[in-house]
Design an enzyme around this catalytic site. Structure first.
Site, PDB file in Angstrom:
ATOM      1  N   GLU A   1      10.932 -24.238   4.752  1.00 50.22           N
ATOM      2  CA  GLU A   1      10.683 -23.067   5.600  1.00 50.22           C
ATOM      3  C   GLU A   1      11.314 -23.268   6.974  1.00 50.22           C
ATOM      4  O   GLU A   1      11.925 -22.363   7.532  1.00 50.22           O
ATOM      5  CB  GLU A   1       9.183 -22.809   5.719  1.00 50.22           C
ATOM      6  CG  GLU A   1       8.902 -21.567   6.528  1.00 50.22           C
ATOM      7  CD  GLU A   1       7.503 -21.013   6.382  1.00 50.22           C
ATOM      8  OE1 GLU A   1       7.220 -20.023   7.073  1.00 50.22           O
ATOM      9  OE2 GLU A   1       6.701 -21.540   5.586  1.00 50.22           O
TER      10      GLU A   1
ATOM     11  N   HIS B   1       9.947 -28.738  -7.588  1.00 53.31           N
ATOM     12  CA  HIS B   1      10.110 -30.116  -7.134  1.00 53.31           C
ATOM     13  C   HIS B   1      10.494 -30.922  -8.368  1.00 53.31           C
ATOM     14  O   HIS B   1       9.666 -31.173  -9.236  1.00 53.31           O
ATOM     15  CB  HIS B   1       8.798 -30.607  -6.508  1.00 53.31           C
ATOM     16  CG  HIS B   1       8.981 -31.778  -5.606  1.00 53.31           C
ATOM     17  ND1 HIS B   1       8.034 -32.122  -4.666  1.00 53.31           N
ATOM     18  CD2 HIS B   1       9.965 -32.693  -5.488  1.00 53.31           C
ATOM     19  CE1 HIS B   1       8.432 -33.197  -4.013  1.00 53.31           C
ATOM     20  NE2 HIS B   1       9.612 -33.568  -4.507  1.00 53.31           N
TER      21      HIS B   1
ATOM     22  N   THR C   1       5.096 -32.464  -2.061  1.00 55.65           N
ATOM     23  CA  THR C   1       5.612 -31.110  -2.268  1.00 55.65           C
ATOM     24  C   THR C   1       5.262 -30.174  -1.108  1.00 55.65           C
ATOM     25  O   THR C   1       6.145 -29.428  -0.654  1.00 55.65           O
ATOM     26  CB  THR C   1       5.106 -30.540  -3.610  1.00 55.65           C
ATOM     27  OG1 THR C   1       5.495 -31.429  -4.661  1.00 55.65           O
ATOM     28  CG2 THR C   1       5.669 -29.160  -3.886  1.00 55.65           C
TER      29      THR C   1
END
Length: 136
Positions: free
Chosen positions: A45, A71, A37
Site C-alpha cells: 500500500e 503471498h 503477510t
C-alpha cells in the site's frame, strides 16, 4: 482532479530490509518467524500511495480500498524485499495497481491493489461526523 501526469504505466519501487518487527509472530505467537503477510500488504500500500501522492492536486489524498494479495513464498528475516508497483488502470478517481514482491532469492508475492482519490476536507468532515455519532 489529479494532474495529467497521473497515467497508467507509471511505476514505483521500494526495498526494505526485513527484521524482527516484520515477523508473523508479532501477530500471533504460534506463527513462523518469517516476513508477515500483513506487513507485506502494508508496504505494498505504501509504495502505491507514494507513487500517487506526487501526482495529486493540493487538498487531495489517496486511500486504499481493496487488495487481492497472493503471498507465494516465505522470506527469512534479515533478507531484503523489493516491491514493484505499476499503475495499471484509472477509472475516474479509482486507481488500480499491479504489484510484485521479490526477496533476494525469488518472487514472493503478487497483488492487485485499489486506491481512491479523495478530497481531504470532505473525507475529514465525514470521519468527524461518524466519530460524533459514536460518542452519542
Amino acid at each position: 482532479m489529479p494532474r495529467a501526469s497521473l497515467q497508467a504505466g507509471i511505476t514505483n519501487e521500494l526495498t526494505i530490509k526485513t527484521g524482527p518487527e516484520h515477523s508473523a509472530r508479532a501477530f500471533f505467537e504460534h506463527l513462523p518467524d518469517v516476513f508477515a503477510t500483513p506487513v507485506l500488504s502494508g508496504f505494498m500500500e505504501k509504495v502505491c500511495a507514494e507513487l500517487v501522492q506526487k501526482h495529486l492536486e493540493p487538498g487531495e489524498q489517496s486511500v486504499g480500498t481493496a487488495m487481492d494479495l497472493k503471498h507465494l513464498a516465505p522470506t527469512p528475516l534479515g533478507m531484503n524485499v523489493t516491491i514493484k508497483a505499476e499503475l495499471s488502470k484509472i477509472n475516474g478517481r479509482q486507481l488500480i495497481f499491479r504489484l510484485e514482491a521479490y526477496d533476494e532469492v525469488e518472487k514472493i508475492a503478487e497483488a492487485t491493489h485499489y486506491r481512491f482519490i479523495i478530497d481531504v476536507e470532505k473525507f475529514n468532515k465525514r470521519v468527524a461526523e461518524k466519530a460524533a455519532k459514536e460518542s452519542n
